[in-house]
Design an enzyme around this catalytic site. Structure first.
Site, mmCIF file in Angstrom:
data_model
loop_
_atom_site.group_PDB
_atom_site.id
_atom_site.type_symbol
_atom_site.label_atom_id
_atom_site.label_comp_id
_atom_site.label_asym_id
_atom_site.label_seq_id
_atom_site.Cartn_x
_atom_site.Cartn_y
_atom_site.Cartn_z
ATOM 1 N N ARG A 178 0.738 -1.182 -0.225
ATOM 2 C CA ARG A 178 -0.232 0.083 0.069
ATOM 3 C C ARG A 178 0.688 1.017 -0.059
ATOM 4 N NH1 ARG A 178 -4.395 0.260 4.352
ATOM 5 N NH2 ARG A 178 -5.387 1.766 2.890
ATOM 6 N N CYS A 234 -1.158 6.555 8.770
ATOM 7 C CA CYS A 234 -1.761 5.247 8.253
ATOM 8 C C CYS A 234 -2.756 5.530 7.151
ATOM 9 C CB CYS A 234 -2.037 4.241 9.275
ATOM 10 S SG CYS A 234 -3.440 4.603 10.306
#
Length: 277
Positions: A178, A234
């Site tokens: 990611r 995040c």
């Protein structure tokens, strides 16, 4: 100072008047699962706080997928759980500390000093044959008075300003694919904030489900200067929190959470995005 409490400590103190254990179990793909699990079985005398109903606010255009909750409402909820400045709080979950750390950070942000994360999950608690209960406890109300610690929070403008700073390290807590922009299962844009370094949050946890020791955290973060401010993010400001805690365990002092995280960053059309080729 460590922000972790051993399971043995919790087992010895969960019934103390000035100790409040908080169950934070939550599954992102099943928002009711944590509360249902708590209702079925939890550490005796533990209260429950829900990631989205208690520890986050409504999703808006900006602010990310788990923005700050209404702080007055959260303070009233904490008061109803018998929490004031004299009460030691220990949080736990079954998600490797992600939800428990979000609760820990939020209470630190509200100015509560005596808050910790249990070093191990509820599953670990059960494996050690420690007592559990399905009884929903009632608490005598206290008065929780928030004292906001704004220095613990980074907002979009702070992160944007950091792109040109040599005094700030941006730390991305997501899984490497990611971060590199190879996949993006949740948010509409893949990649990372330019200049960020990647430290996957699950690397804080040992194979037995407990947190790694302080020396291991120091070794893990050895390439980050403690002289610089660290802004941690995040996807939505939840799994960054274990890294915030781990950085403190490693001796870092100036650590901020970008609460909106990647989901907030990409909500602004002019935000630059970087991908690894």
């Amino acid at each position: 100072m460590s922000y972790l409490k051993s399971i043995e400590w919790v087992a010895s103190h969960y019934q103390d008047d000035l100790v409040r254990v908080i169950d934070c179990r939550f599954l992102l793909n099943n928002p009711n699962a944590g509360q249902e699990a708590y209702t079925e079985s939890h550490i005796p005398n533990a209260a429950y706080l829900h990631l989205e109903a208690d520890l986050s606010g409504p999703v808006k255009e900006h602010g990310g997928r788990h923005p700050l909750p209404n702080l007055q409402e959260l303070s009233e909820r904490l008061s109803s759980l018998g929490i004031d400045q004299n009460v030691t709080i220990v949080t736990y979950d079954d998600q490797n500390g992600a939800m428990a750390s979000r609760c820990w950070w939020l209470l630190k942000y509200l100015g509560h000093e005596n808050v910790f994360v249990m070093d191990g999950s509820f599953q670990t608690w059960q494996q050690r044959d420690l007592p559990v209960s399905s009884e929903i406890p009632q608490f005598q109300s206290r008065v929780f008075k928030p004292v906001i610690q704004q220095h613990l929070l980074a907002e979009f403008k702070d992160v944007k300003a950091s792109l040109d700073s040599t005094e700030i390290t941006l730390l991305d807590s997501r899984e490497a694919p990611r971060f590199r922009g190879e996949v993006e299962p949740i948010d509409k844009i893949a990649g990372h904030i330019p200049g960020a370094v990647n430290y996957f949050w699950l690397e804080n946890i040992a194979s037995d489900g407990t947190w790694k020791k302080a020396e291991e955290h120091k070794e893990r973060f050895q390439h980050i200067s403690k002289e610089r401010s660290v802004i941690v993010y995040c996807g939505s400001g939840v799994t960054a929190c274990p890294n915030v805690l781990a950085l403190h365990e490693a001796g870092f002092q100036d650590v901020k959470l970008y609460l909106g995280s990647w989901s907030d960053w990409i909500s602004y059309e002019d935000s630059p995005v970087e991908k690894n080729k």
